[in-house]
Write an enzyme that holds these catalytic residues in place. Structure first.
Site, PDB file in Angstrom:
ATOM      1  N   PRO A   1      -3.105 -11.407  10.865  1.00 30.24           N
ATOM      2  CA  PRO A   1      -3.400 -11.229  12.258  1.00 30.24           C
ATOM      3  C   PRO A   1      -3.432  -9.617  12.370  1.00 30.24           C
ATOM      4  O   PRO A   1      -2.776  -8.822  11.644  1.00 30.24           O
ATOM      5  CB  PRO A   1      -2.102 -11.518  12.873  1.00 30.24           C
ATOM      6  CG  PRO A   1      -1.162 -11.626  11.786  1.00 30.24           C
ATOM      7  CD  PRO A   1      -1.603 -11.899  10.392  1.00 30.24           C
TER       8      PRO A   1
ATOM      9  N   PHE B   1      -4.172   3.756  15.165  1.00 21.79           N
ATOM     10  CA  PHE B   1      -4.484   4.900  14.286  1.00 21.79           C
ATOM     11  C   PHE B   1      -5.945   4.243  13.647  1.00 21.79           C
ATOM     12  O   PHE B   1      -5.982   3.232  13.081  1.00 21.79           O
ATOM     13  CB  PHE B   1      -3.317   5.263  13.198  1.00 21.79           C
ATOM     14  CG  PHE B   1      -2.369   6.043  13.696  1.00 21.79           C
ATOM     15  CD1 PHE B   1      -1.642   5.832  14.928  1.00 21.79           C
ATOM     16  CD2 PHE B   1      -2.204   7.287  13.156  1.00 21.79           C
ATOM     17  CE1 PHE B   1      -0.712   6.677  15.242  1.00 21.79           C
ATOM     18  CE2 PHE B   1      -1.295   8.338  13.714  1.00 21.79           C
ATOM     19  CZ  PHE B   1      -0.499   8.120  14.599  1.00 21.79           C
TER      20      PHE B   1
ATOM     21  N   ALA C   1       1.595   1.849  11.683  1.00 23.72           N
ATOM     22  CA  ALA C   1       1.822   0.991  10.398  1.00 23.72           C
ATOM     23  C   ALA C   1       0.335   0.743   9.749  1.00 23.72           C
ATOM     24  O   ALA C   1      -0.684   0.593  10.192  1.00 23.72           O
ATOM     25  CB  ALA C   1       2.343  -0.298  10.570  1.00 23.72           C
TER      26      ALA C   1
ATOM     27  N   LYS D   1       7.616 -18.601  -9.304  1.00 20.71           N
ATOM     28  CA  LYS D   1       7.128 -17.227 -10.029  1.00 20.71           C
ATOM     29  C   LYS D   1       5.847 -17.831 -10.795  1.00 20.71           C
ATOM     30  O   LYS D   1       6.078 -18.519 -11.458  1.00 20.71           O
ATOM     31  CB  LYS D   1       8.194 -16.704 -10.862  1.00 20.71           C
ATOM     32  CG  LYS D   1       7.747 -15.256 -11.587  1.00 20.71           C
ATOM     33  CD  LYS D   1       8.797 -14.583 -12.501  1.00 20.71           C
ATOM     34  CE  LYS D   1       8.087 -13.759 -13.172  1.00 20.71           C
ATOM     35  NZ  LYS D   1       8.947 -13.080 -14.212  1.00 20.71           N
TER      36      LYS D   1
ATOM     37  N   ASN E   1       0.784  -1.140   0.101  1.00 20.15           N
ATOM     38  CA  ASN E   1       0.207   0.018  -0.051  1.00 20.15           C
ATOM     39  C   ASN E   1       0.876   1.364   0.099  1.00 20.15           C
ATOM     40  O   ASN E   1       2.263   1.071   0.187  1.00 20.15           O
ATOM     41  CB  ASN E   1      -0.941  -0.041   1.108  1.00 20.15           C
ATOM     42  CG  ASN E   1      -0.152   0.018   2.609  1.00 20.15           C
ATOM     43  OD1 ASN E   1       0.403   1.039   2.927  1.00 20.15           O
ATOM     44  ND2 ASN E   1      -0.571  -1.167   3.213  1.00 20.15           N
TER      45      ASN E   1
ATOM     46  N   ASP F   1      -4.620  -6.040   5.152  1.00 20.78           N
ATOM     47  CA  ASP F   1      -5.456  -6.619   5.758  1.00 20.78           C
ATOM     48  C   ASP F   1      -5.339  -8.250   5.540  1.00 20.78           C
ATOM     49  O   ASP F   1      -5.984  -9.144   6.378  1.00 20.78           O
ATOM     50  CB  ASP F   1      -6.860  -6.337   5.514  1.00 20.78           C
ATOM     51  CG  ASP F   1      -7.181  -4.961   6.294  1.00 20.78           C
ATOM     52  OD1 ASP F   1      -6.769  -4.722   7.336  1.00 20.78           O
ATOM     53  OD2 ASP F   1      -7.598  -4.028   5.466  1.00 20.78           O
TER      54      ASP F   1
ATOM     55  N   ILE G   1      -2.392  -6.917  14.439  1.00 15.73           N
ATOM     56  CA  ILE G   1      -1.456  -6.649  15.660  1.00 15.73           C
ATOM     57  C   ILE G   1      -1.991  -5.773  16.659  1.00 15.73           C
ATOM     58  O   ILE G   1      -1.744  -6.092  17.902  1.00 15.73           O
ATOM     59  CB  ILE G   1      -0.216  -5.969  14.954  1.00 15.73           C
ATOM     60  CG1 ILE G   1       0.345  -6.817  13.806  1.00 15.73           C
ATOM     61  CG2 ILE G   1       0.864  -5.529  15.767  1.00 15.73           C
ATOM     62  CD1 ILE G   1       1.280  -6.167  12.867  1.00 15.73           C
TER      63      ILE G   1
ATOM     64  N   LYS H   1     -10.902  -2.541  18.513  1.00 18.12           N
ATOM     65  CA  LYS H   1      -9.534  -3.132  18.662  1.00 18.12           C
ATOM     66  C   LYS H   1      -9.213  -3.183  20.320  1.00 18.12           C
ATOM     67  O   LYS H   1      -8.232  -3.763  20.262  1.00 18.12           O
ATOM     68  CB  LYS H   1      -8.799  -1.885  18.046  1.00 18.12           C
ATOM     69  CG  LYS H   1      -9.004  -1.766  16.724  1.00 18.12           C
ATOM     70  CD  LYS H   1      -8.111  -2.661  15.590  1.00 18.12           C
ATOM     71  CE  LYS H   1      -8.347  -2.251  14.380  1.00 18.12           C
ATOM     72  NZ  LYS H   1      -7.689  -2.956  13.396  1.00 18.12           N
TER      73      LYS H   1
HETATM   74  O1  C5P Z   1      -8.539  -1.940  11.000  1.00 21.70           O
HETATM   75  P1  C5P Z   1      -7.683  -0.893  10.436  1.00 21.70           P
HETATM   76  O2  C5P Z   1      -6.603  -1.232   9.445  1.00 21.70           O
HETATM   77  O3  C5P Z   1      -8.365   0.375   9.903  1.00 21.70           O
HETATM   78  O4  C5P Z   1      -7.091  -0.352  11.609  1.00 21.70           O
HETATM   79  C1  C5P Z   1      -5.987   0.407  11.765  1.00 21.70           C
HETATM   80  C2  C5P Z   1      -5.262   0.457  12.916  1.00 21.70           C
HETATM   81  O5  C5P Z   1      -5.044  -1.061  13.248  1.00 21.70           O
HETATM   82  C3  C5P Z   1      -3.775   0.988  12.765  1.00 21.70           C
HETATM   83  O6  C5P Z   1      -3.498   1.518  14.031  1.00 21.70           O
HETATM   84  C4  C5P Z   1      -2.733  -0.149  12.426  1.00 21.70           C
HETATM   85  O7  C5P Z   1      -1.529  -0.004  12.734  1.00 21.70           O
HETATM   86  C5  C5P Z   1      -3.922  -1.215  13.086  1.00 21.70           C
HETATM   87  N1  C5P Z   1      -3.452  -2.839  12.497  1.00 21.70           N
HETATM   88  C6  C5P Z   1      -2.708  -3.521  12.893  1.00 21.70           C
HETATM   89  N2  C5P Z   1      -2.746  -4.734  12.352  1.00 21.70           N
HETATM   90  C7  C5P Z   1      -3.664  -5.074  11.162  1.00 21.70           C
HETATM   91  C8  C5P Z   1      -4.584  -4.105  10.587  1.00 21.70           C
HETATM   92  C9  C5P Z   1      -4.469  -2.896  11.338  1.00 21.70           C
HETATM   93  O8  C5P Z   1      -1.997  -3.461  13.858  1.00 21.70           O
HETATM   94  N3  C5P Z   1      -3.577  -6.267  10.876  1.00 21.70           N
END
Ligand code: C5P
Length: 414
Positions: free
Chosen positions: A315, A335, A285, A298, A221, A289, A317, A353
């Protein structure tokens, strides 16, 4: 002296010993002297023989209103000032431009002219602003010398990326005089700032993740990592020990921060877990997803049409480190990048979260937040309060967040 807007950080009373080495960027040093002096610094110049090929001693003497020192042997006569005294007559030594050659001599402790003798004799902090051709900058010898100098506490300013006098393009341009002056002012401010987070360990994630499709392709991304890296730098500036777990970014490591480089979300989670215990966790970060069931080889265009990518969920995080456990950091901040109904979505996300605060920002394309230098955020806390920090530099958002974190630990407020 021209007047400086009060918003500019000052260098009043600071004594800068400026060493001008022999690169084309030396032609910018009269402007650098002017920028430093308009912020209130006094500047004394040491000019190498190479530097004197690009800028005259007379020019530097005129703009610094001081003697320009050039010759080791005239100094060892101890007529006016010895080289030891010269090396200690400042609050900071700044080498700009710092050529590959002077960096190499500094790294290896050579003292074959006045500049390098001063650099070896000084007991003052040293900062360098590298300037050279991109290949010289990227050469492993230069990179190793810079790493060695950084490990000894030498501060590195820039270089910038751009078109060079030699016609090539890339990193190696000396940072602009204004940016060097600002950096120096920020450096003094950070050095003298109180360190309210001195006993804390902060874990920060930053940047994108790369999820491999096959050995040569990946899904990623547009996250630049600028906000997460700035948060790590601001927490370190307040004295925290900072572990920054970062996906692939094109940014220098923030000073004084332990950086763990990862690619995938799974690696990021493992690195975060390995860094625990921490008092503070900031998840900045942009974690992918989904990951792909990556092919071992390849993928080929074999005429059978495009392959189907089987995705599975990564996962989370933030959610997993927010979950109640003996290792849960005392303050967890997520964030939320949204494009509409920012606050409402962010409030729901905070609850989902399980984090304590959430920093919500508008990433709709018109805002330029992704990859840009500015951000507008809402900070939503567990006590339901909401604060808007609008149209700020990402570094300022980071500074405010670090201050809020430090206040939180001082007042015990959730
Ligand atoms: O669910 P979303 O991606 O919108 O959530 C954003 C927040 O969750 C950010 O703080 C991002 O760093 C964290 N995040 C994470 N692991 C993921 C997806 C998002 O830590 N797999």
């Amino acid at each position: 002296m021209p007047t400086v807007p009060s918003s500019v950080q000052s260098l009043i009373g600071r004594r800068v010993l400026l060493i001008v080495a022999g690169g084309i960027a030396a032609f910018k040093t009269p402007d650098l002297v002017r920028r430093l002096r308009e912020r209130g610094a006094s500047v004394r110049v040491v000019l190498t023989d190479g530097g004197a090929q690009f800028v005259t001693p007379l020019t530097l003497q005129a703009v610094s209103e001081d003697t320009v020192y050039r010759d080791l042997w005239s100094l060892t006569d101890e007529s006016a000032m010895g080289h030891i005294q010269l090396s200690r007559s400042a609050d900071v030594v700044l080498v700009a431009p710092a050529t590959a050659h002077i960096l190499a001599r500094m790294a290896h402790g050579l003292a074959d002219d006045l500049a390098t003798t001063v650099l070896l004799a000084t007991d003052k902090p040293v900062l360098v602003a590298p300037a050279m051709n991109v290949r010289m900058f990227e050469h492993p010898a230069t990179q190793a010398n810079l790493a060695l100098l950084a490990s000894r506490g030498v501060g590195i300013i820039g270089p910038d990326e751009g078109a060079m006098a030699c016609g090539e393009y890339g990193p190696g341009r000396m940072a602009e005089p204004l940016a060097i002056a600002d950096h120096l002012a920020g450096w003094f401010a950070a050095r003298e700032a109180p360190k309210p987070l001195a006993s804390r360990h902060a874990l920060v994630t930053s940047g994108p993740t790369y999820e491999p499709i096959d050995p040569v392709r990946y899904i990623a991304n547009r996250s630049s990592g600028k906000q997460g890296h700035a948060v790590a730098a601001s927490l370190a500036a307040l004295g925290a020990r900072v572990t920054l777990v970062s996906g692939p970014v094109r940014l220098p490591d923030p000073p004084g921060v332990d950086v763990v480089a990862v690619e995938t979300a799974a690696e990021m989670l493992a690195a975060c877990r390995a860094a625990l215990p921490a008092d503070i966790f900031v998840a900045a970060a942009a974690v992918a997803d989904w990951r792909v069931e990556a092919a071992g080889q390849k993928l080929k265009k074999d005429g059978g049409g495009p392959p189907t990518l089987a995705l599975s969920e990564n996962p989370d995080i933030l959610a997993s480190l927010s979950a109640p456990s003996p290792d849960r950091p005392a303050l967890v901040i997520g964030f939320a990048a949204e494009t509409n109904d920012i606050v409402a979505y962010a409030r729901a996300k905070r609850l989902r979260k399980g984090c304590d605060w959430i920093v919500a920002n508008d990433v709709s394309p018109a805002t330029g937040t992704f990859g840009g230098d500015r951000n507008s955020v809402y900070v939503i806390r567990a006590d339901g309060t909401e604060e808007a920090w609008e149209n700020l530099a990402k570094t300022e958002v980071a500074r405010r967040l670090a201050d809020a974190i430090s206040n939180h630990f001082e007042t015990g407020k959730k």
